[in-house]
Design an enzyme around this catalytic site. Sequence first.
Site, mmCIF file in Angstrom:
data_model
loop_
_atom_site.group_PDB
_atom_site.id
_atom_site.type_symbol
_atom_site.label_atom_id
_atom_site.label_comp_id
_atom_site.label_asym_id
_atom_site.label_seq_id
_atom_site.Cartn_x
_atom_site.Cartn_y
_atom_site.Cartn_z
ATOM 1 N N ASP A 35 -14.678 -14.964 10.403
ATOM 2 C CA ASP A 35 -13.116 -14.652 9.999
ATOM 3 C C ASP A 35 -12.026 -14.009 11.154
ATOM 4 O OD1 ASP A 35 -10.410 -13.490 9.232
ATOM 5 O OD2 ASP A 35 -11.728 -12.519 7.563
ATOM 6 N N TYR A 62 0.842 -1.290 -0.034
ATOM 7 C CA TYR A 62 -0.142 -0.040 -0.199
ATOM 8 C C TYR A 62 1.259 1.771 0.130
ATOM 9 C CZ TYR A 62 -4.043 -3.455 0.982
ATOM 10 O OH TYR A 62 -4.373 -4.371 0.692
ATOM 11 N N LYS A 84 -3.067 -15.440 10.392
ATOM 12 C CA LYS A 84 -1.860 -14.143 11.740
ATOM 13 C C LYS A 84 -1.500 -14.715 12.845
ATOM 14 C CE LYS A 84 -4.040 -9.803 9.684
ATOM 15 N NZ LYS A 84 -4.800 -9.607 8.937
ATOM 16 N N TYR A 140 -12.760 -6.314 6.116
ATOM 17 C CA TYR A 140 -11.745 -6.858 6.034
ATOM 18 C C TYR A 140 -11.757 -7.962 5.635
ATOM 19 C CZ TYR A 140 -6.585 -7.041 3.687
ATOM 20 O OH TYR A 140 -5.874 -7.734 2.995
HETATM 21 C C1 LIG Z 1 -4.779 -9.939 8.076
HETATM 22 C C2 LIG Z 1 -6.411 -10.112 7.564
HETATM 23 C C3 LIG Z 1 -6.699 -11.338 6.804
HETATM 24 C C4 LIG Z 1 -6.153 -11.526 5.736
HETATM 25 O O1 LIG Z 1 -4.738 -12.395 5.866
HETATM 26 P P1 LIG Z 1 -3.244 -12.627 5.264
HETATM 27 O O2 LIG Z 1 -2.642 -13.236 5.767
HETATM 28 O O3 LIG Z 1 -2.879 -11.005 4.624
HETATM 29 O O4 LIG Z 1 -3.681 -12.756 3.597
HETATM 30 C C5 LIG Z 1 -7.488 -11.829 6.696
HETATM 31 N N1 LIG Z 1 -9.460 -11.479 6.801
HETATM 32 C C6 LIG Z 1 -8.715 -10.367 8.187
HETATM 33 C C7 LIG Z 1 -10.576 -10.515 9.416
HETATM 34 C C8 LIG Z 1 -7.905 -9.844 8.801
HETATM 35 O O5 LIG Z 1 -7.250 -9.313 9.551
#
Ligand SMILES: *Cc1c(COP(=O)(O)O)cnc(C)c1O
Length: 445
Positions: free
Chosen positions: A261, A27, A290, A160
């Site tokens: 997620d 970014y 993560k 996101y």
């Molecule tokens: C960071 C994140 C993703 C994407 O994960 P990457 O390892 O960067 O591909 C997806 N969903 C959420 C909620 C995130 O915080």
Amino acid sequence: MSNKQSTLLSEQNSLLQFDKENVWHPYTSMSEPLPSYLVESAQGVMINLASGEQLIDGMSSWWSVLHGYNHPILNKALQDQAAKMSHVMFGGLTHQSAITLCEKLIRLTPQGLDKVFLSDSGSVSVEVAMKMALQYQHAVAANNKAPLTKTKLLTVKNGYHGDTFAAMSVCDPVTGMHQIFEQVLMQHYFAPAPSIKFGETWSTDETIELTKLFANHHNEIAAFIIEPIVQGTGGMRFYHPEYLKACRQLCDQYDVLMIVDEIATGFGRTGKLFACEWADISPDIMCLGKTLTGGYITLAATLCSSHIAKTISKGEAGCFMHGPTFMGNALACAVANASIDLLIKNDWQAQVKNIENTLTTLLNPLIHHQRVKDVRVLGSIGAVECKQAVNVANIQKRFVELGVWIRPFGKLIYIIPPLIITTEQLTCLAGAIATVLAEDECFSS
Ligand SMILES: *Cc1c(COP(=O)(O)O)cnc(C)c1O
């Protein structure tokens, strides 16, 4: 300056020059990039720059580090695994590190998530989750000899879920880059973002629009996807657990799969091991990433119910149609196992509570600052929302001068530190935030 020092300095400068000219960073422009700082090493909560500054890490390297950098136990797990094998293909082969990890994930996550699909990154785990939901609905329709109509997703605005195409298609339609990719992105349904904050009084009015979308479109909707409790990249917004509960109920009522997620919220970040626990719900599909390896190596997991796995396996293809090259990578699984064991052993609840209490005490007074719109803390996440956007280059430079690593975006200055951070280190982070709030150049465009 000695000869040796000046040689080092010129080496560093030429590295940074090459980086600036040839290496993409996330970014930022390739022609006029934001500055990057050269890191020499990292230890515990400290990031050590090649230029000599030592920075207290407030970001956990994008929310992934839990127990600090260069941790002897995590290092040893990696070394022991590397001495056996770093990787073998997962087609036809399996190994103890992956099996142990999947067993742990099934045991620790909410009830009913019994099948684990390992993949490379958060975005991929979301792709996998969406594909699972679609393949499930395909199998269900075929089984009922009915036409397939459930081919879309429903989500909320301000979300996101990653940067790959399927994940991007369920990110916020305004901030999520939809304009540029409009012609190629799958079209999904968006409900308003949850607006009642965590800790505020709940009202059932909050789900009126969402309920309408379910009622009107459930025949087209394969799955509903949401970040539980915290909309992270969308601005660290903490919403009411009753909202998540209502989502579960609507998914059940309208026969829509629920994908949660937990990539940002998993493993204790919000004060619960998984944020779903705030609402006492189990999703049908859950994404983890993560913090999964304690910030060491990229790894993600998508968990689903036995029912979904069975239905997909009975469908036309006879299997789930996905299989990354580095699926079940042994190094990643080994370090994930060690990280999860440490989390339990270190009493993560006490660690997170301590961070939460300290951040609340330190950050709440900033609400009175003229530049500040809102201050919020949940678990190990603290956010100061400003009235205007920060100047990233200037504020970053000031944070480095103040001995901290904090990377704000938009109007948001937030910290999400490794769980081992001390009260003194948190005090430095909060102090640095208070300092930059008073400095015009950190906010000028
Ligand atoms: C960071 C994140 C993703 C994407 O994960 P990457 O390892 O960067 O591909 C997806 N969903 C959420 C909620 C995130 O915080």
